[in-house]
Design a protein around this motif. Sequence first.
Motif, PDB file in Angstrom:
ATOM      1  N   SER A  92      10.585 -14.586  -1.094  1.00  0.00           N
ATOM      2  CA  SER A  92      12.038 -14.729  -0.960  1.00  0.00           C
ATOM      3  C   SER A  92      12.756 -13.382  -0.874  1.00  0.00           C
ATOM      4  O   SER A  92      13.984 -13.341  -0.837  1.00  0.00           O
ATOM      5  CB  SER A  92      12.588 -15.525  -2.146  1.00  0.00           C
ATOM      6  OG  SER A  92      12.323 -14.855  -3.368  1.00  0.00           O
ATOM      7  N   HIS A  93      12.003 -12.280  -0.868  1.00  0.00           N
ATOM      8  CA  HIS A  93      12.588 -10.944  -0.820  1.00  0.00           C
ATOM      9  C   HIS A  93      12.211 -10.239   0.478  1.00  0.00           C
ATOM     10  O   HIS A  93      11.172 -10.531   1.082  1.00  0.00           O
ATOM     11  CB  HIS A  93      12.115 -10.099  -2.013  1.00  0.00           C
ATOM     12  CG  HIS A  93      12.380 -10.723  -3.337  1.00  0.00           C
ATOM     13  ND1 HIS A  93      13.613 -10.721  -3.934  1.00  0.00           N
ATOM     14  CD2 HIS A  93      11.548 -11.380  -4.196  1.00  0.00           C
ATOM     15  CE1 HIS A  93      13.546 -11.340  -5.105  1.00  0.00           C
ATOM     16  NE2 HIS A  93      12.309 -11.747  -5.274  1.00  0.00           N
ATOM     17  N   GLU A  94      13.034  -9.315   0.889  1.00  0.00           N
ATOM     18  CA  GLU A  94      12.734  -8.518   2.084  1.00  0.00           C
ATOM     19  C   GLU A  94      11.882  -7.320   1.677  1.00  0.00           C
ATOM     20  O   GLU A  94      12.352  -6.183   1.591  1.00  0.00           O
ATOM     21  CB  GLU A  94      14.032  -8.062   2.760  1.00  0.00           C
ATOM     22  CG  GLU A  94      14.854  -9.206   3.339  1.00  0.00           C
ATOM     23  CD  GLU A  94      16.057  -8.699   4.105  1.00  0.00           C
ATOM     24  OE1 GLU A  94      16.056  -7.524   4.538  1.00  0.00           O
ATOM     25  OE2 GLU A  94      17.008  -9.475   4.265  1.00  0.00           O
ATOM     26  N   VAL A  95      10.625  -7.586   1.409  1.00  0.00           N
ATOM     27  CA  VAL A  95       9.720  -6.551   0.913  1.00  0.00           C
ATOM     28  C   VAL A  95       8.490  -6.483   1.808  1.00  0.00           C
ATOM     29  O   VAL A  95       7.836  -7.507   2.068  1.00  0.00           O
ATOM     30  CB  VAL A  95       9.300  -6.834  -0.545  1.00  0.00           C
ATOM     31  CG1 VAL A  95       8.277  -5.789  -1.012  1.00  0.00           C
ATOM     32  CG2 VAL A  95      10.506  -6.833  -1.460  1.00  0.00           C
ATOM     33  N   ARG A  96       8.178  -5.282   2.259  1.00  0.00           N
ATOM     34  CA  ARG A  96       6.943  -5.055   3.005  1.00  0.00           C
ATOM     35  C   ARG A  96       5.828  -4.755   2.002  1.00  0.00           C
ATOM     36  O   ARG A  96       5.924  -3.802   1.219  1.00  0.00           O
ATOM     37  CB  ARG A  96       7.107  -3.890   3.973  1.00  0.00           C
ATOM     38  CG  ARG A  96       5.843  -3.607   4.796  1.00  0.00           C
ATOM     39  CD  ARG A  96       5.968  -2.297   5.548  1.00  0.00           C
ATOM     40  NE  ARG A  96       4.731  -1.965   6.239  1.00  0.00           N
ATOM     41  CZ  ARG A  96       4.409  -0.742   6.647  1.00  0.00           C
ATOM     42  NH1 ARG A  96       5.249   0.258   6.416  1.00  0.00           N
ATOM     43  NH2 ARG A  96       3.275  -0.521   7.268  1.00  0.00           N
ATOM     44  N   LEU A  97       4.785  -5.571   2.029  1.00  0.00           N
ATOM     45  CA  LEU A  97       3.675  -5.431   1.089  1.00  0.00           C
ATOM     46  C   LEU A  97       2.524  -4.715   1.785  1.00  0.00           C
ATOM     47  O   LEU A  97       2.041  -5.138   2.836  1.00  0.00           O
ATOM     48  CB  LEU A  97       3.234  -6.818   0.614  1.00  0.00           C
ATOM     49  CG  LEU A  97       2.248  -6.901  -0.549  1.00  0.00           C
ATOM     50  CD1 LEU A  97       2.792  -6.206  -1.779  1.00  0.00           C
ATOM     51  CD2 LEU A  97       1.950  -8.365  -0.865  1.00  0.00           C
ATOM     52  N   ARG A  98       2.093  -3.582   1.207  1.00  0.00           N
ATOM     53  CA  ARG A  98       0.987  -2.806   1.757  1.00  0.00           C
ATOM     54  C   ARG A  98      -0.132  -2.725   0.726  1.00  0.00           C
ATOM     55  O   ARG A  98       0.101  -2.874  -0.470  1.00  0.00           O
ATOM     56  CB  ARG A  98       1.455  -1.401   2.144  1.00  0.00           C
ATOM     57  CG  ARG A  98       2.537  -1.408   3.236  1.00  0.00           C
ATOM     58  CD  ARG A  98       3.020  -0.002   3.553  1.00  0.00           C
ATOM     59  NE  ARG A  98       3.633   0.625   2.391  1.00  0.00           N
ATOM     60  CZ  ARG A  98       3.325   1.825   1.925  1.00  0.00           C
ATOM     61  NH1 ARG A  98       2.378   2.530   2.496  1.00  0.00           N
ATOM     62  NH2 ARG A  98       3.956   2.322   0.887  1.00  0.00           N
ATOM     63  N   TYR A  99      -1.358  -2.488   1.200  1.00  0.00           N
ATOM     64  CA  TYR A  99      -2.533  -2.500   0.325  1.00  0.00           C
ATOM     65  C   TYR A  99      -3.360  -1.240   0.516  1.00  0.00           C
ATOM     66  O   TYR A  99      -3.398  -0.655   1.602  1.00  0.00           O
ATOM     67  CB  TYR A  99      -3.417  -3.719   0.618  1.00  0.00           C
ATOM     68  CG  TYR A  99      -2.706  -5.044   0.503  1.00  0.00           C
ATOM     69  CD1 TYR A  99      -2.577  -5.680  -0.725  1.00  0.00           C
ATOM     70  CD2 TYR A  99      -2.169  -5.662   1.633  1.00  0.00           C
ATOM     71  CE1 TYR A  99      -1.929  -6.904  -0.831  1.00  0.00           C
ATOM     72  CE2 TYR A  99      -1.519  -6.885   1.536  1.00  0.00           C
ATOM     73  CZ  TYR A  99      -1.405  -7.499   0.296  1.00  0.00           C
ATOM     74  OH  TYR A  99      -0.761  -8.704   0.209  1.00  0.00           O
ATOM     75  N   CYS A 100      -4.064  -0.862  -0.547  1.00  0.00           N
ATOM     76  CA  CYS A 100      -4.999   0.263  -0.481  1.00  0.00           C
ATOM     77  C   CYS A 100      -6.163  -0.020  -1.421  1.00  0.00           C
ATOM     78  O   CYS A 100      -5.953  -0.329  -2.602  1.00  0.00           O
ATOM     79  CB  CYS A 100      -4.314   1.569  -0.878  1.00  0.00           C
ATOM     80  SG  CYS A 100      -5.411   3.017  -0.808  1.00  0.00           S
ATOM     81  N   ALA A 101      -7.385   0.040  -0.905  1.00  0.00           N
ATOM     82  CA  ALA A 101      -8.572  -0.186  -1.733  1.00  0.00           C
ATOM     83  C   ALA A 101      -8.859   1.050  -2.580  1.00  0.00           C
ATOM     84  O   ALA A 101      -8.800   2.188  -2.096  1.00  0.00           O
ATOM     85  CB  ALA A 101      -9.770  -0.512  -0.853  1.00  0.00           C
ATOM     86  N   LEU A 102      -9.174   0.812  -3.855  1.00  0.00           N
ATOM     87  CA  LEU A 102      -9.445   1.899  -4.801  1.00  0.00           C
ATOM     88  C   LEU A 102     -10.496   1.404  -5.790  1.00  0.00           C
ATOM     89  O   LEU A 102     -10.452   0.247  -6.218  1.00  0.00           O
ATOM     90  CB  LEU A 102      -8.153   2.268  -5.539  1.00  0.00           C
ATOM     91  CG  LEU A 102      -8.002   3.695  -6.079  1.00  0.00           C
ATOM     92  CD1 LEU A 102      -7.983   4.699  -4.937  1.00  0.00           C
ATOM     93  CD2 LEU A 102      -6.713   3.812  -6.895  1.00  0.00           C
ATOM     94  N   GLU A 103     -11.435   2.259  -6.130  1.00  0.00           N
ATOM     95  CA  GLU A 103     -12.457   1.871  -7.091  1.00  0.00           C
ATOM     96  C   GLU A 103     -11.846   1.660  -8.483  1.00  0.00           C
ATOM     97  O   GLU A 103     -10.869   2.314  -8.848  1.00  0.00           O
ATOM     98  CB  GLU A 103     -13.550   2.938  -7.181  1.00  0.00           C
ATOM     99  CG  GLU A 103     -14.381   3.080  -5.915  1.00  0.00           C
ATOM    100  CD  GLU A 103     -15.146   1.824  -5.581  1.00  0.00           C
ATOM    101  OE1 GLU A 103     -15.661   1.159  -6.498  1.00  0.00           O
ATOM    102  OE2 GLU A 103     -15.228   1.485  -4.378  1.00  0.00           O
ATOM    103  N   GLU A 104     -12.460   0.749  -9.246  1.00  0.00           N
ATOM    104  CA  GLU A 104     -11.976   0.483 -10.606  1.00  0.00           C
ATOM    105  C   GLU A 104     -12.031   1.740 -11.472  1.00  0.00           C
ATOM    106  O   GLU A 104     -11.094   2.040 -12.212  1.00  0.00           O
ATOM    107  CB  GLU A 104     -12.831  -0.610 -11.267  1.00  0.00           C
ATOM    108  CG  GLU A 104     -12.636  -1.992 -10.709  1.00  0.00           C
ATOM    109  CD  GLU A 104     -13.613  -2.965 -11.297  1.00  0.00           C
ATOM    110  OE1 GLU A 104     -13.197  -3.800 -12.132  1.00  0.00           O
ATOM    111  OE2 GLU A 104     -14.802  -2.897 -10.939  1.00  0.00           O
TER     112      GLU A 104
END
Length: 357
Positions: A92-104
């Motif tokens: 419901s928000h105008e938000v661009r969601l981006r992702y980045c893989a990172l080790e634990e």
Amino acid sequence: MDKRLKIAEIAARTQLSISTVSRVLAGKANTSEKARSKVLACARELGVMEGMAAGRLLLNNLLVFAPQRAFDERSDIFYFRVLQSLSKGLASHEVRLRYCALEELDSDAQLFLTRINEPETQAVILLGIDDPHIHDLMVDVGKPCVLINCRDRHVRLPAIAPDHRAVGELAAEYLFEMGHREIINVLCLRRYTMELRLAGIRDAWQSRNLKFNDKRDLLVVPSFSAKETELQISEWLKQTSAKTLPTAFLVGGDFMAAGTISALQKHGLRVPQDVSVMSIDGFNLAAVQDVLLTAVHVPRDELGIEAVHMLQQRLVRPDAPIGTLLLNGALTIRESVRRIRQGKRRTAVEREGLYDD
């Protein structure tokens, strides 16, 4: 203090148009970062932020760091579903969601700094990232952040997670209430969250004045897979006499429960007629070999949505106290656990009701 939006006053102080101020305070994306920063700073100065509606999310770009397996449903369905719930919470928000893989652990700090210092990165979610160096860097950067199912050991970052210890205690307590005392706990302890579940199981034993013996009461499996669990349970059954078999297995996941039930059936044991099986999970497999699984559901689909709400509060009240929100598990009673009466007599599970429809 008067906490009305004061759009005209903010516009006058920042020398921006009323429409620009309105768009920023409504969480709209079509404003510049410079205008957004000026409006939010003025709004905080005027005390407007504390009175804003909880439904507004005052950012337009959110970056999520998570282990690589979180992006593959077959590798880690739990984290994959959390990412889905995060998207749902932002719908419901105008938000661009981006992702980045990172080790634990032993994460790539340079990659983290590069991505977090990108101008469009306004806020961050850390999902399952345990590396304390990454937490230190997150604090130093100072951008809004919420942890999901991980913890900052120096308690500087807000977090949300299942209450793993309470989940373990709830599951063990249910088996005790059903009359079971000889229980084998089958767990994968690859992460501290699983250790917390084991601690909760131990709490339940202690509350019943029962001594938990690791050699007798615990089987540790290297992963959550059904195949590895089946192999380990099968080997354990070969070395265990029929007279010393437990009345129940408490298993740390649905796929592990599937492996456990398969091993028991190949050993000539019926579930739940001969041995009960209970899962801590309850999402992935509602039934195994036509056996409906009794389970404690670990909060999963709620984590992303609640993280969005927590992030909203951090944006509106950045100086508010920092804490951790722990979500309770939910007991789902089906047919894989039977009640044990005195003398270990099992009470059959009746599929039919007492009365005609």
